[in-house]
Design a protein around this motif. Structure first.
Motif, PDB file in Angstrom:
ATOM      1  N   UNK A 279       0.823  -1.211   0.000  1.00  0.00           N
ATOM      2  CA  UNK A 279       0.000   0.000   0.000  1.00  0.00           C
ATOM      3  C   UNK A 279       0.857   1.261   0.000  1.00  0.00           C
ATOM      4  N   UNK A 280       1.918   1.275   0.798  1.00  0.00           N
ATOM      5  CA  UNK A 280       2.701   2.510   0.857  1.00  0.00           C
ATOM      6  C   UNK A 280       3.531   2.695  -0.412  1.00  0.00           C
ATOM      7  N   UNK A 281       3.969   1.601  -1.056  1.00  0.00           N
ATOM      8  CA  UNK A 281       4.674   1.744  -2.337  1.00  0.00           C
ATOM      9  C   UNK A 281       3.703   2.238  -3.404  1.00  0.00           C
ATOM     10  N   UNK A 282       2.486   1.708  -3.396  1.00  0.00           N
ATOM     11  CA  UNK A 282       1.483   2.181  -4.347  1.00  0.00           C
ATOM     12  C   UNK A 282       1.172   3.657  -4.113  1.00  0.00           C
ATOM     13  N   UNK A 283       1.163   4.079  -2.856  1.00  0.00           N
ATOM     14  CA  UNK A 283       0.924   5.489  -2.552  1.00  0.00           C
ATOM     15  C   UNK A 283       2.046   6.361  -3.105  1.00  0.00           C
ATOM     16  N   UNK A 284       3.296   5.887  -3.030  1.00  0.00           N
ATOM     17  CA  UNK A 284       4.414   6.644  -3.612  1.00  0.00           C
ATOM     18  C   UNK A 284       4.207   6.867  -5.101  1.00  0.00           C
ATOM     19  N   UNK A 287       1.316   9.338  -5.636  1.00  0.00           N
ATOM     20  CA  UNK A 287       1.660  10.679  -5.179  1.00  0.00           C
ATOM     21  C   UNK A 287       2.490  11.409  -6.228  1.00  0.00           C
ATOM     22  N   UNK A 288       3.398  10.686  -6.894  1.00  0.00           N
ATOM     23  CA  UNK A 288       4.224  11.286  -7.933  1.00  0.00           C
ATOM     24  C   UNK A 288       5.533  11.815  -7.379  1.00  0.00           C
ATOM     25  N   UNK A 289       6.612  11.641  -8.180  1.00  0.00           N
ATOM     26  CA  UNK A 289       7.918  12.148  -7.789  1.00  0.00           C
ATOM     27  C   UNK A 289       8.764  11.175  -7.013  1.00  0.00           C
ATOM     28  N   UNK A 290       8.287   9.947  -6.782  1.00  0.00           N
ATOM     29  CA  UNK A 290       9.039   8.948  -6.025  1.00  0.00           C
ATOM     30  C   UNK A 290       9.069   7.609  -6.765  1.00  0.00           C
ATOM     31  N   UNK A 291       9.099   7.670  -8.091  1.00  0.00           N
ATOM     32  CA  UNK A 291       9.051   6.436  -8.880  1.00  0.00           C
ATOM     33  C   UNK A 291      10.341   5.627  -8.748  1.00  0.00           C
ATOM     34  N   UNK A 292      11.490   6.303  -8.657  1.00  0.00           N
ATOM     35  CA  UNK A 292      12.754   5.566  -8.569  1.00  0.00           C
ATOM     36  C   UNK A 292      12.834   4.785  -7.267  1.00  0.00           C
ATOM     37  N   UNK A 323      13.283  11.856  -3.155  1.00  0.00           N
ATOM     38  CA  UNK A 323      12.499  11.996  -4.379  1.00  0.00           C
ATOM     39  C   UNK A 323      13.328  11.622  -5.598  1.00  0.00           C
ATOM     40  N   UNK A 324      12.705  11.676  -6.776  1.00  0.00           N
ATOM     41  CA  UNK A 324      13.369  11.244  -7.997  1.00  0.00           C
ATOM     42  C   UNK A 324      14.590  12.095  -8.327  1.00  0.00           C
ATOM     43  N   UNK A 325      14.531  13.399  -8.066  1.00  0.00           N
ATOM     44  CA  UNK A 325      15.683  14.250  -8.346  1.00  0.00           C
ATOM     45  C   UNK A 325      16.872  13.856  -7.483  1.00  0.00           C
ATOM     46  N   UNK A 326      16.619  13.514  -6.240  1.00  0.00           N
ATOM     47  CA  UNK A 326      17.704  13.082  -5.367  1.00  0.00           C
ATOM     48  C   UNK A 326      18.275  11.743  -5.818  1.00  0.00           C
ATOM     49  N   UNK A 327      17.412  10.798  -6.213  1.00  0.00           N
ATOM     50  CA  UNK A 327      17.902   9.499  -6.663  1.00  0.00           C
ATOM     51  C   UNK A 327      18.690   9.618  -7.962  1.00  0.00           C
ATOM     52  N   UNK A 328      18.320  10.601  -8.800  1.00  0.00           N
ATOM     53  CA  UNK A 328      19.040  10.772 -10.072  1.00  0.00           C
ATOM     54  C   UNK A 328      20.457  11.261  -9.860  1.00  0.00           C
ATOM     55  N   UNK A 329      20.763  11.871  -8.717  1.00  0.00           N
ATOM     56  CA  UNK A 329      22.111  12.350  -8.454  1.00  0.00           C
ATOM     57  C   UNK A 329      23.052  11.252  -7.985  1.00  0.00           C
ATOM     58  N   UNK A 330      22.546  10.053  -7.726  1.00  0.00           N
ATOM     59  CA  UNK A 330      23.413   8.935  -7.359  1.00  0.00           C
ATOM     60  C   UNK A 330      24.283   8.540  -8.541  1.00  0.00           C
ATOM     61  N   UNK A 331      25.551   8.270  -8.284  1.00  0.00           N
ATOM     62  CA  UNK A 331      26.480   7.877  -9.335  1.00  0.00           C
ATOM     63  C   UNK A 331      26.506   6.365  -9.485  1.00  0.00           C
ATOM     64  N   UNK A 403       5.931  16.317   3.771  1.00  0.00           N
ATOM     65  CA  UNK A 403       5.599  15.605   5.011  1.00  0.00           C
ATOM     66  C   UNK A 403       4.403  14.680   4.867  1.00  0.00           C
ATOM     67  N   UNK A 404       4.453  13.588   5.641  1.00  0.00           N
ATOM     68  CA  UNK A 404       3.304  12.687   5.837  1.00  0.00           C
ATOM     69  C   UNK A 404       2.698  12.228   4.515  1.00  0.00           C
ATOM     70  N   UNK A 405       3.541  11.690   3.625  1.00  0.00           N
ATOM     71  CA  UNK A 405       3.034  11.132   2.369  1.00  0.00           C
ATOM     72  C   UNK A 405       2.142   9.922   2.660  1.00  0.00           C
ATOM     73  N   UNK A 406       2.536   9.134   3.642  1.00  0.00           N
ATOM     74  CA  UNK A 406       1.770   7.927   3.977  1.00  0.00           C
ATOM     75  C   UNK A 406       1.889   7.717   5.487  1.00  0.00           C
ATOM     76  N   UNK A 407       0.762   7.629   6.166  1.00  0.00           N
ATOM     77  CA  UNK A 407       0.733   7.366   7.607  1.00  0.00           C
ATOM     78  C   UNK A 407      -0.475   6.479   7.898  1.00  0.00           C
ATOM     79  N   UNK A 408      -0.198   5.257   8.339  1.00  0.00           N
ATOM     80  CA  UNK A 408      -1.298   4.334   8.634  1.00  0.00           C
ATOM     81  C   UNK A 408      -1.199   3.755  10.042  1.00  0.00           C
TER      82      UNK A 408
END
Length: 460
Positions: A279-284, A287-292, A323-331, A403-408
């Protein structure tokens, strides 16, 4: 008189040449090798750069509209023009119903994603054979035989004699010789042909619903007291009383009213942690911006399973999600070592249930808070900065900006704008000491943008 005869002899070759030129368009010839496909790219009404009587033009104008649309979306017109220019081709065209209704929606969504353009091209080129295979002639094989396709993989053809139907791979030929042109032929087939490479790529990016496939469903269970195999429970006949007591059946679960987590090892393992992780991965994704991050969690099945097991046993988790921008900076070097993605994500998981409000209140009261992570023994440091919560030190710091993208009640997900590393694993090789943090340039908290779901940061 001699002058007239001499002049007639001079005009005779010119008349013969003009007559041959006038009769030439009545016999359409194959495009010349090498330049036939692109000779008319600047003009012509079709816009494909091939002869108007070409099999490629016939495909675009035929009733196989779904296949023609996929060819245009896959940017394959130039490749098919080059193939037609080199000689005859055979196109196996699936019927429109096979692409509109019979195709798996998840697979269709996978093919139309921009990042999977190469897989879509491989799939379509798998339907084109660089040879003329005319049904009813000797070119069509009677016994099963393989033929190379433009995708590089081989396609098996069979049938054509007696009552045996003509087959192309796993599909039957519905309309043999549906379109016949001087440079190729189109056969209508009943379903889409999927090459092995595309199927493997789709399996690697499988649906989130298949994450539970990593669990050994149906495997025999061993009783830890007797060390013998447990017998499966007998089926409950219709109308029989419920197996569970009525009070347990009516007890609110975490999806209805999240309650405080029981202590680890208390025996109350009634939380379905694997469903909550899905559920929380599906929420990511929604939500958008956390596909990576979601893609890594899905493909690293051991990590997702471990999270589900912890939640099922009563633990709670707080995930700091880059987020995706942060993951894209990984070498590449940071991800090439064995176990690097797991170690990075373990450092972003706190074995506590924290919300944006509780974290902000803690750093406002104590100034600096150090949270345990699943990557023992490393801790992540949080402090108040710019009206938000800031994790890490110096250049390796990250702000809590989503904040609080997913809280169950069991899993809490907080979005951050950078990837965190332990002090000795910082990308610039620093030790994370106070001297390094003081010399690093100060970072400002990013502006809160996006959908209406984003909350304004405190102090703004």
């Amino acid at each position: 008189m001699g002058v007239r005869i001499y002049g007639a002899l001079l005009l005779l070759p010119l008349l013969l040449a003009s007559g041959a030129t006038a009769a030439e368009p009545e016999q359409p010839a194959l495009p010349a090798s090498g330049g036939g496909a692109g000779s008319n790219s600047s003009g012509g009404g079709t816009g494909t750069g091939v002869n108007s009587n070409s099999v490629l033009v016939a495909l675009l104008d035929s009733h196989y509209t779904e296949l023609a649309e996929l060819v245009e979306k896959a940017l394959l017109l130039q490749a098919l023009e080059d193939a037609v220019g080199r000689g005859n081709v055979t196109i196996f065209a699936p019927r429109n119903e096979a692409l509109e209704h019979d195709l798996d929606p998840e697979f269709r969504r996978f093919l139309l994603e921009p990042r999977n353009l190469k897989s879509l091209q491989q799939l379509l080129l798998f339907h084109v054979v660089p040879a003329r295979l005319h049904a009813g002639s000797s070119s069509w094989p009677a016994s099963p035989s393989t033929h190379p396709t433009l995708s590089g993989e081989h396609l098996e053809l069979a049938g054509g004699e007696g009552e045996a139907p003509m087959r192309v791979g796993t599909a039957a030929v519905m309309r043999a010789n549906a379109v016949v042109r001087p440079d190729g032929v189109i056969h209508g087939i009943e379903r889409l042909l999927v090459p092995r490479s595309v199927q493997e790529d789709f399996n690697r990016r499988r649906s989130l619903a298949d994450i539970s496939a990593v669990l050994p469903t149906g495997a025999p269970e061993v009783d830890p007291r007797t060390h013998r195999l447990k017998k499966p429970a007998p089926p409950v006949p219709p109308g029989a009383p419920p197996v569970l007591p009525i009070w347990d059946a009516m007890a609110p679960g975490p999806s209805i009213a999240p309650a405080p987590a029981p202590g680890p090892g208390s025996g109350k393992h009634h939380f379905d942690g694997h469903s909550q992780v899905k559920d929380f991965i599906q929420t990511l994704l929604l939500y958008g911006g956390y596909n990576e991050l979601a893609d890594i969690l899905v493909n690293l099945t051991s990590l997702a399973t471990e999270m589900g097991r912890l939640v099922s046993e009563g633990y709670v988790l707080t995930v700091l999600a880059p987020n995706d921008e942060a993951m894209a900076r990984l070498t590449t070097d940071q991800l090439s070592e064995p176990g690097s993605p797991e170690n990075i994500l373990y450092y972003h998981m706190i074995p506590e249930y924290q919300t944006e409000e509780s974290m902000y209140n803690a750093v406002r009261r104590f100034g600096k808070v150090r949270y345990d992570t699943l990557r023992l023994p490393h801790k992540v440091t949080a402090r108040e900065a710019d009206g938000s919560v800031k994790f890490g030190h110096g250049e390796g710091s990250a702000y809590l900006f989503d904040p609080d993208i997913y809280t169950d009640g069991r899993i809490s997900v907080q979005g951050i704008d950078a990837v965190l590393f332990p002090p000795q694993d910082t990308p610039n090789g620093g030790s994370g000491s106070s001297g390094t943090a003081s010399t690093a340039p100060a970072r400002k908290a990013p502006a809160v943008t996006g959908t209406a779901k984003s909350k304004l940061r405190r102090g703004q």
